[in-house]
Design a protein around this motif. Structure first.
Motif, PDB file in Angstrom:
ATOM      1  N   PRO A 268      34.714  64.510  75.599  1.00 42.67           N
ATOM      2  CA  PRO A 268      33.373  64.788  75.300  1.00 42.67           C
ATOM      3  C   PRO A 268      33.029  66.005  75.841  1.00 42.67           C
ATOM      4  N   LEU A 360      29.327  59.238  74.977  1.00 36.77           N
ATOM      5  CA  LEU A 360      29.461  60.571  75.348  1.00 36.77           C
ATOM      6  C   LEU A 360      29.493  61.657  74.391  1.00 36.77           C
ATOM      7  N   PHE A 361      29.910  61.272  73.508  1.00 39.04           N
ATOM      8  CA  PHE A 361      30.195  62.092  72.367  1.00 39.04           C
ATOM      9  C   PHE A 361      28.720  62.100  71.223  1.00 39.04           C
ATOM     10  N   ASP A 366      22.143  62.666  74.848  1.00 44.15           N
ATOM     11  CA  ASP A 366      22.552  63.813  75.932  1.00 44.15           C
ATOM     12  C   ASP A 366      22.121  63.403  77.200  1.00 44.15           C
TER      13      ASP A 366
END
Length: 408
Positions: A268, A360-361, A366
């Protein structure tokens, strides 16, 4: 008409099914130009258990495709009458029905041994024949309800339904290869047959389930890896270990640039600015998991870093089984086969407590790694910040801090 897999294939060794395609082409025979007659033999462990005829009607190579297909008699003749006019051109109704087609593939004369006479098995056979003998400019024609004259045609009709065929008439249903829906349906039936082969009983059929293999059962599922699965997963982790240690040596403490790092670059984005100390710990996660597999034949991630390493390892193992069959054969040589071998979707489900780290990808969430983030707090997420990746989930199960590193 049922669209659910029947029980016929239960107990049959589906993992050993294969197809042999047979077609003899007479080089100088003008009648061979427009129509190709293929016999597809269905075998299990080398023994024939069925067959199906596939007739390729090539409009652009035929003098009069209607007349030529009618000469084949039986179902292809019926197809010719309904889809082509007397001049051999596709009818207006057919051209309006189909997105774009210049040729047809007609399937009929299906024969299956009782053990394999299952709509799901036949659907996967049909999907494989379509892959082998057509392209996006083909229309695939199967019997519809009023053309079911025997058990084989009835199975083909059910297979067509499973593969998102649309009824053109009471006698014909058509798969339009130019559309996405048939390919998506083919993927679903392949996943369900794979589940049936591995688990020994039909997978739950849910038309709305677009993920997973459709497997659903009551009670506890065996969580042990098969020996061959463990061996390939270990090989994948060891390969990734070599690559990430090369990344660490090449990048050091520098922020990761665009396109840098074969493994570090696949983590990530929140990890791209970490220093060499952090990266060495991440590399050790691959080594620890591979060592667990070598010692115990199974694996459980003990921290967030190991979860990420295991996700990448499973992805690489899946790629190895698809693209490196020789390497896989060498890796598993001497190990007993199991119908659950290489079920990587099962591994992704069973070997993790959750898949939180994969958030987290997702750019739409975010900042989810921050403890003050609303989503983080609402879901009770833990140890997603890069600084926390190597904290053990359970202190009593923590690895030996003095175990060192493979590379100094």
């Amino acid at each position: 008409m049922s669209t659910r897999p029947g029980p016929a294939a239960v107990g049959a060794d589906l993992a050993l099914l294969s197809l042999d395609f047979h077609h003899t082409h007479q080089l100088l025979d003008p009648a061979a130009q427009g129509v190709q007659d293929w016999e597809v033999r269905i075998a299990a462990a080398g023994t024939q258990v069925g067959s199906v005829r596939a007739v390729r009607g090539l409009y652009w190579k035929s003098d009069n495709l209607r007349e030529r297909m009618a000469d084949e008699q039986s179902f292809p003749a019926l197809v010719a009458v309904q889809l082509l006019d007397e001049e051999g051109r596709f009818t207006y109704e057919f051209e309006e029905f189909i997105e774009s087609a210049s040729s047809v593939l007609v399937l009929d004369r299906l024969q299956m041994d009782e053990a394999f006479a299952d709509p799901l098995v036949v659907a996967v056979v049909v999907a494989a024949v379509i892959d082998r003998l057509t392209d996006n400019y083909f229309a695939v024609v199967l019997p519809a309800k009023n053309a079911c004259t025997d058990a084989g045609s009835a199975l083909l009709a059910e297979a067509g339904t499973l593969l998102s065929a649309q009824e053109f008439s009471d006698e014909l249903q058509i798969i339009d290869n130019a559309l996405a829906a048939p390919e998506e349906a083919a993927q679903r039936v392949r996943m369900r047959l794979r589940s049936l082969a591995r688990h020994g009983q039909p997978a739950a059929w849910d038309e709305g389930d677009e993920e997973g293999d459709g497997w659903d059962e009551d009670g506890e599922e065996d969580e042990e890896l098969t020996a061959r699965t463990a061996a390939v997963l270990r090989a994948a982790l060891e390969e990734l270990s070599e690559q990430i240690w090369q990344d660490v040596a090449a990048v050091g403490d520098a922020p990761l640039g665009r396109g840098q790092g074969r493994v570090l670059g696949s983590l990530p984005p929140i990890t791209f600015g970490q220093d060499q100390k952090w990266r060495r710990q991440m590399a050790r996660c691959f080594d620890d998991l591979a060592a667990d597999l070598a010692e115990k034949g199974t694996v459980r991630p003990l921290c967030t870093g190991e979860e990420m390493a295991l996700h990448l390892g499973i992805d690489r193992a899946k790629s190895l089984t698809r693209n490196r069959p020789r390497l896989v054969a060498e890796t598993v040589e001497g190990l007993g086969e199991n119908r659950r071998d290489f079920d990587w979707d099962w591994c992704s489900t069973v070997l993790f407590e959750d898949h939180d780290v994969l958030m987290l990808f997702d750019a739409s969430v975010d900042g989810v790694e921050d403890r003050g983030n609303e989503i983080n707090q609402a879901l009770g997420l833990a140890n997603l910040a890069a600084a926390d990746w190597f904290k053990p989930f359970r202190p009593r199960q923590a690895r030996d801090r003095d175990r060192g590193f493979r590379h100094s």
